[in-house]
Design an enzyme around this catalytic site. Structure first.
Site, mmCIF file in Angstrom:
data_model
loop_
_atom_site.group_PDB
_atom_site.id
_atom_site.type_symbol
_atom_site.label_atom_id
_atom_site.label_comp_id
_atom_site.label_asym_id
_atom_site.label_seq_id
_atom_site.Cartn_x
_atom_site.Cartn_y
_atom_site.Cartn_z
ATOM 1 N N LYS A 76 0.869 -1.183 0.000
ATOM 2 C CA LYS A 76 0.000 0.000 0.000
ATOM 3 C C LYS A 76 0.904 1.231 0.000
ATOM 4 O O LYS A 76 1.925 1.251 0.711
ATOM 5 C CB LYS A 76 -0.880 -0.046 1.252
ATOM 6 C CG LYS A 76 -1.901 1.085 1.358
ATOM 7 C CD LYS A 76 -2.806 0.882 2.571
ATOM 8 C CE LYS A 76 -3.849 1.966 2.698
ATOM 9 N NZ LYS A 76 -4.770 1.744 3.849
ATOM 10 N N SER A 151 -9.669 1.966 2.928
ATOM 11 C CA SER A 151 -8.804 2.732 2.071
ATOM 12 C C SER A 151 -7.785 1.871 1.300
ATOM 13 O O SER A 151 -7.102 2.372 0.407
ATOM 14 C CB SER A 151 -8.028 3.752 2.916
ATOM 15 O OG SER A 151 -7.211 3.078 3.863
ATOM 16 N N SER A 175 -9.958 -0.550 7.089
ATOM 17 C CA SER A 175 -9.414 -0.489 5.728
ATOM 18 C C SER A 175 -8.710 -1.736 5.219
ATOM 19 O O SER A 175 -8.312 -1.780 4.056
ATOM 20 C CB SER A 175 -8.463 0.686 5.596
ATOM 21 O OG SER A 175 -9.202 1.867 5.545
#
Ligand code: GLN
Length: 483
Positions: A76, A151, A175
């Protein structure tokens, strides 16, 4: 080749069926071909990947082994990667090349993992749909008109579309678990302090935690093994030994006490999801689990408390991005105030600006007691509810989300509508507990997740339950058409 799980890749590499370099080339080509439909990557790191893959092959040739040696993954884009753009999904950091590797990145690299790239995400990890990224929305491979969740939506979409077997992600209020649920993956948020936050760009420091996103619990165990552990660079990292997560996957579920909170089945839950959760309960009962109804009475206060605490911490964490020390700087500032105002106004998107304003307001002298202090008290009540529940049960089970993935744009004009979708996930962050989401079926062709929560440091138990469930169900094996 792209259909293999991490566990299958590890076996294939050990048996010399293919090399890490071959696999890496196949996946990089697949990403180049298919990712334009999804937008799941912000940066591809082809050169680094091939270099790491060759090094892993050489280490294997020298007799080294290990489940992650030569395994392709992605990070990420809020994990700092030395010399590589680490954007946090924001224009503010579009030009930021991290001067060092996050602990998670360094640990996985040392274990031999191959970094294919950096995945798209909601700006500064704020969101539940991956629509707030400066690099554009990510699409859900199960239906390109729907969001993948957020997210960590880039990591989720990429793994779900079989662009790679697993990726790192972070979870401040859901997330990891929510995008896992929306894309038919298994995702684990570890206990607060289990995975180092050093080099992980902070959103809300007391809630943020890194963890794995993969297709199976078995793969989450492998990736978590490489991520977890004490780190003296993170003052909230906890010095607890890391158990062998793969070793406990096959523990029997006979007599396992599963608590199902009655508050979870309220009016807001899609009845079709409620049915799928009941099916997963029956499946676990067949494996020997005992079900008990429990209560988490303060759950209803968790969303308002979270949406005070998280923005409050964010407003403080993001103050460093001022165009001077870090981040985007506006053109031709007239004076210092103008430089701050325009750099931050241009660098941050609307959701991030909203959170900074809410957070600064809640922390201001006149409102601190009314909002921030009260939210902290609720946080304690939420934790106490869990502690009481875990006196009676070993695991808590329920839906991961009240609804399946919504259509792109559907909640853009109403941020609070999106906040309400976090109702089942944020309590684990407020309490610091580990939580896992695993595939439990489909509604209108869109995946649904079931969430499991456990006492502190019982990640192994969560993975064990999920693995046993996955040995007896096939939801996690379903592949989105076109990928
Ligand atoms: N949806 C939540 C938020 O927007 C959680 C995000 C996260 O876990 N990073 O704050």
């Amino acid at each position: 080749m792209h259909q293999m799980t991490l566990a299958e890749i590890a076996r294939g590499l050990a048996d010399k069926k293919f090399s890490s370099e071959e696999l890496t080339k196949v996946l990089l080509a697949r990403i180049t071909q298919l990712d334009p439909q999804l937008n799941s990557f912000i940066s591809l790191t082809e050169e680094l990947a091939l270099e790491q893959a060759k090094a892993a092959d050489a280490r294997r040739a020298n007799g080294e082994s290990g489940a992650l040696l030569g395994a392709p993954i992605a990070h990420k884009d809020l994990f700092c990667t030395q010399g590589i753009r680490t954007s946090c999904g924001s224009k503010m950091l579009d030009n930021f090349k991290a001067p060092y590797d996050a602990t998670v990145v360094a640990k996985l690299a040392a274990a031999g993992a191959v970094t294919l790239g950096k995945t798209n995400m909601d700006e500064f990890a704020m969101g539940s749909a991956n629509e707030s990224s400066w690099y554009g929305a990510v699409k859900n491979p199960w239906n390109l008109e729907h969001v993948p969740g957020g997210s960590s939506g880039g990591s989720a979409a990429a793994v779900a579309a079989r662009l790679l077997p697993a990726a790192t992600a972070t979870d401040t209020g859901g997330s990891i678990r929510q995008p896992a649920a929306f894309t038919n993956l298994t995702g684990l948020k570890p206990t607060y302090g289990r995975v180092s936050r050093w080099g992980m760009i902070a959103y809300a420091s007391s809630l943020d935690q890194g963890g794995p996103l993969a297709r199976t619990a078995e793969d989450c165990a492998i990736l978590l093994q490489g991520m977890a552990g004490f780190d003296q660079n993170d003052s909230t990292s906890i010095d607890e030994p890391v158990p062998d997560y793969s070793a406990s996957l096959n523990t029997s579920l006979q007599g396992l006490r599963i608590g199902v909170p009655k508050e979870y089945f309220s009016a807001g839950l899609d009845p079709r999801i409620a049915d799928l959760i009941q099916n997963s309960i029956k499946e676990l009962q067949k494996l020997g689990a005992v079900i008990k109804e429990i209560s988490l009475p303060n759950m209803q206060h968790a969303i308002p408390a979270y949406y005070v605490i998280a923005p409050a911490e964010a407003s403080s964490n993001l103050s460093r991005f001022d165009g001077v020390r870090f981040g985007h700087r506006c053109e031709n500032p007239e004076n210092l105030i103008d430089l701050y105002k325009r750099s931050r106004g241009e660098g941050f998107g609307p959701e991030v600006q909203r959170r900074i304003m809410v957070g600064a307001y809640a922390l201001s002298a006149g409102y601190y007691d009314a909002y921030y202090l009260k939210a902290q008290k609720i946080r304690r009540l939420v934790k106490n509810d869990f502690m009481a529940a875990f006196n009676e049960v070993d695991i808590i089970l329920g839906p991961t989300t009240p609804n399946p993935a919504w259509k792109l744009g559907a909640k853009n004009s109403d941020p609070v509508a999106a906040y309400l979708e976090d109702v089942y996930t944020i309590t684990a962050n407020l309490a610091g507990l580990p939580g896992l989401s695993m595939p439990a079926g489909f509604v209108d062709g869109l995946p649904v997740g079931v969430q499991l929560l456990a006492p502190y440091f019982q990640e192994g138990r969560l993975l064990n339950v999920a693995h046993q469930y996955q040995l007896n169900t096939d939801w996690h094996t379903r592949t989105p058409t076109g990928f």
